[in-house]
Design a protein around this motif. Structure first.
Motif, PDB file in Angstrom:
ATOM      1  N   PHE A   1     -12.235  -4.418   5.487  1.00 34.78           N
ATOM      2  CA  PHE A   1     -12.335  -5.454   4.461  1.00 34.78           C
ATOM      3  C   PHE A   1     -11.240  -6.511   4.617  1.00 34.78           C
ATOM      4  O   PHE A   1     -11.532  -7.706   4.772  1.00 34.78           O
ATOM      5  CB  PHE A   1     -12.253  -4.807   3.075  1.00 34.78           C
ATOM      6  CG  PHE A   1     -12.373  -5.784   1.934  1.00 34.78           C
ATOM      7  CD1 PHE A   1     -13.617  -6.213   1.511  1.00 34.78           C
ATOM      8  CD2 PHE A   1     -11.249  -6.253   1.269  1.00 34.78           C
ATOM      9  CE1 PHE A   1     -13.745  -7.118   0.454  1.00 34.78           C
ATOM     10  CE2 PHE A   1     -11.354  -7.149   0.218  1.00 34.78           C
ATOM     11  CZ  PHE A   1     -12.606  -7.580  -0.196  1.00 34.78           C
ATOM     12  N   ASP A   2     -10.011  -6.094   4.591  1.00 35.62           N
ATOM     13  CA  ASP A   2      -8.887  -7.046   4.589  1.00 35.62           C
ATOM     14  C   ASP A   2      -8.841  -7.977   5.803  1.00 35.62           C
ATOM     15  O   ASP A   2      -8.545  -9.162   5.646  1.00 35.62           O
ATOM     16  CB  ASP A   2      -7.566  -6.283   4.459  1.00 35.62           C
ATOM     17  CG  ASP A   2      -6.404  -7.191   4.139  1.00 35.62           C
ATOM     18  OD1 ASP A   2      -6.318  -7.655   2.985  1.00 35.62           O
ATOM     19  OD2 ASP A   2      -5.592  -7.475   5.046  1.00 35.62           O
TER      20      ASP A   2
ATOM     21  N   ASP B   1     -10.131   1.730  -4.137  1.00 38.54           N
ATOM     22  CA  ASP B   1     -10.850   0.671  -4.842  1.00 38.54           C
ATOM     23  C   ASP B   1      -9.875  -0.414  -5.294  1.00 38.54           C
ATOM     24  O   ASP B   1     -10.104  -1.608  -5.053  1.00 38.54           O
ATOM     25  CB  ASP B   1     -11.575   1.248  -6.065  1.00 38.54           C
ATOM     26  CG  ASP B   1     -12.534   2.361  -5.713  1.00 38.54           C
ATOM     27  OD1 ASP B   1     -13.574   2.081  -5.097  1.00 38.54           O
ATOM     28  OD2 ASP B   1     -12.231   3.530  -6.045  1.00 38.54           O
TER      29      ASP B   1
ATOM     30  N   TYR C   1      -7.055  -1.368  -4.212  1.00 39.72           N
ATOM     31  CA  TYR C   1      -6.444  -2.176  -3.155  1.00 39.72           C
ATOM     32  C   TYR C   1      -7.294  -3.393  -2.763  1.00 39.72           C
ATOM     33  O   TYR C   1      -6.792  -4.353  -2.195  1.00 39.72           O
ATOM     34  CB  TYR C   1      -6.180  -1.309  -1.922  1.00 39.72           C
ATOM     35  CG  TYR C   1      -4.968  -0.418  -2.027  1.00 39.72           C
ATOM     36  CD1 TYR C   1      -4.091  -0.492  -3.092  1.00 39.72           C
ATOM     37  CD2 TYR C   1      -4.696   0.519  -1.024  1.00 39.72           C
ATOM     38  CE1 TYR C   1      -2.976   0.334  -3.169  1.00 39.72           C
ATOM     39  CE2 TYR C   1      -3.576   1.341  -1.093  1.00 39.72           C
ATOM     40  CZ  TYR C   1      -2.735   1.252  -2.170  1.00 39.72           C
ATOM     41  OH  TYR C   1      -1.619   2.061  -2.226  1.00 39.72           O
ATOM     42  N   HIS C   2      -8.580  -3.375  -3.078  1.00 37.07           N
ATOM     43  CA  HIS C   2      -9.457  -4.508  -2.766  1.00 37.07           C
ATOM     44  C   HIS C   2      -9.265  -5.696  -3.712  1.00 37.07           C
ATOM     45  O   HIS C   2      -9.661  -6.823  -3.384  1.00 37.07           O
ATOM     46  CB  HIS C   2     -10.931  -4.086  -2.859  1.00 37.07           C
ATOM     47  CG  HIS C   2     -11.406  -3.201  -1.760  1.00 37.07           C
ATOM     48  ND1 HIS C   2     -11.078  -1.872  -1.678  1.00 37.07           N
ATOM     49  CD2 HIS C   2     -12.201  -3.458  -0.687  1.00 37.07           C
ATOM     50  CE1 HIS C   2     -11.655  -1.336  -0.614  1.00 37.07           C
ATOM     51  NE2 HIS C   2     -12.335  -2.268   0.010  1.00 37.07           N
TER      52      HIS C   2
ATOM     53  N   TYR D   1     -20.731  -1.266   2.861  1.00 38.32           N
ATOM     54  CA  TYR D   1     -20.210  -0.936   1.531  1.00 38.32           C
ATOM     55  C   TYR D   1     -21.374  -0.703   0.559  1.00 38.32           C
ATOM     56  O   TYR D   1     -21.338   0.230  -0.248  1.00 38.32           O
ATOM     57  CB  TYR D   1     -19.347  -2.086   1.010  1.00 38.32           C
ATOM     58  CG  TYR D   1     -17.878  -2.002   1.342  1.00 38.32           C
ATOM     59  CD1 TYR D   1     -16.917  -2.137   0.339  1.00 38.32           C
ATOM     60  CD2 TYR D   1     -17.436  -1.828   2.637  1.00 38.32           C
ATOM     61  CE1 TYR D   1     -15.557  -2.091   0.634  1.00 38.32           C
ATOM     62  CE2 TYR D   1     -16.098  -1.783   2.949  1.00 38.32           C
ATOM     63  CZ  TYR D   1     -15.157  -1.916   1.945  1.00 38.32           C
ATOM     64  OH  TYR D   1     -13.804  -1.866   2.244  1.00 38.32           O
TER      65      TYR D   1
ATOM     66  N   ARG E   1       0.830  -1.211   0.000  1.00 33.75           N
ATOM     67  CA  ARG E   1       0.000   0.000   0.000  1.00 33.75           C
ATOM     68  C   ARG E   1       0.865   1.263   0.000  1.00 33.75           C
ATOM     69  O   ARG E   1       0.500   2.262  -0.626  1.00 33.75           O
ATOM     70  CB  ARG E   1      -0.953  -0.026   1.193  1.00 33.75           C
ATOM     71  CG  ARG E   1      -2.019  -1.130   1.092  1.00 33.75           C
ATOM     72  CD  ARG E   1      -2.827  -1.231   2.373  1.00 33.75           C
ATOM     73  NE  ARG E   1      -3.848  -2.282   2.319  1.00 33.75           N
ATOM     74  CZ  ARG E   1      -3.612  -3.562   2.571  1.00 33.75           C
ATOM     75  NH1 ARG E   1      -2.379  -3.965   2.900  1.00 33.75           N
ATOM     76  NH2 ARG E   1      -4.583  -4.461   2.487  1.00 33.75           N
TER      77      ARG E   1
ATOM     78  N   GLU F   1     -10.664  -0.211   3.557  1.00 35.77           N
ATOM     79  CA  GLU F   1     -10.102  -1.420   2.950  1.00 35.77           C
ATOM     80  C   GLU F   1      -9.175  -2.123   3.919  1.00 35.77           C
ATOM     81  O   GLU F   1      -9.251  -3.350   4.094  1.00 35.77           O
ATOM     82  CB  GLU F   1      -9.346  -1.069   1.663  1.00 35.77           C
ATOM     83  CG  GLU F   1      -8.773  -2.260   0.915  1.00 35.77           C
ATOM     84  CD  GLU F   1      -7.402  -2.703   1.377  1.00 35.77           C
ATOM     85  OE1 GLU F   1      -7.113  -3.922   1.337  1.00 35.77           O
ATOM     86  OE2 GLU F   1      -6.604  -1.828   1.789  1.00 35.77           O
TER      87      GLU F   1
END
Length: 214
Positions: free
Chosen positions: A107-108, A166, A168-169, A147, A68, A103
């Protein structure tokens, strides 16, 4: 000098960086790192990344690791070419950082273990932990509900422009599908967003494996 990308060609974080390089139209030389052979633990590689992880880059002598961070560096250095991946303007940047944090933090932590259990473990001959899978599906589903609400109001996670947040997902999101879990497509707005970002030429170029472009 051509930028050098030290990476495992199929690793999630390596493909995250490669996708950024393609979006920004930055030529690069891939230096494959064979983790199964322990190349990431070699004395020479540990000088570049002391954690022994992939990827890292060598940009004319400037060494940087963590996917990242590399993405932000590339997007900033090459701001005037390729796709604009980081917005300008105080509020726009703040919203971008908010989306990027989502993210990383929402998310991760759930999609990553889900990918590991359902796709990675079977590939190396291990049995998935069903309790972990069920828990991560439950938690990720709750996050994707939020989301879906966000994406019902705007095209992308930071607004109406595609950004690093976006992109990175993509690697871990694909991994969730590879594990046979289809919850990303269970919500209309998330499904629309995923179809959009996963169809981008830069991602399709690295979706399966990374190759040099220089």
């Amino acid at each position: 000098m051509v930028l050098k990308l030290y990476a495992s060609p199929k690793s999630t974080c390596s493909r995250r960086v490669a996708a950024v390089l393609h979006e920004k139209q930055v030529p690069f030389e891939l230096i494959p790192i064979d983790r199964t052979a322990g190349e990431n633990r070699s004395e020479e590689y540990l000088k570049k990344n002391p954690f022994g992880q992939v990827p890292c880059i060598d940009d004319d002598g400037f060494i940087l690791y963590e996917s990242r961070a590399i993405g932000r560096y590339i997007a900033t250095k090459y701001a005037n070419q390729g796709t604009k991946l980081i917005p300008t303007g105080l509020e726009e940047v703040a919203l971008f950082e908010q989306a990027a944090s989502n993210e990383l933090c929402n998310f991760d932590p759930h999609a990553g273990p889900l990918y590991f259990e359902t796709a990675w473990k079977p590939e190396i001959g291990l049995t998935p932990n069903k309790e972990v899978v069920e828990e991560k599906i439950k938690r990720l589903s709750a996050k994707l509900e939020v989301y879906d609400a966000i994406l019902g109001k705007q095209k992308y996670l930071a607004g109406d422009e595609f950004t690093l947040a976006d992109l990175y997902h993509l690697p871990i999101g694909l991994g969730v599908f590879q594990g046979g879990v289809n919850i990303i497509n269970d919500r209309a707005n998330v499904a629309r967003w995923w179809k959009d970002i996963s169809s981008r030429p830069a991602w399709l170029a690295v979706e399966k494996e990374i190759t040099s472009t220089a």
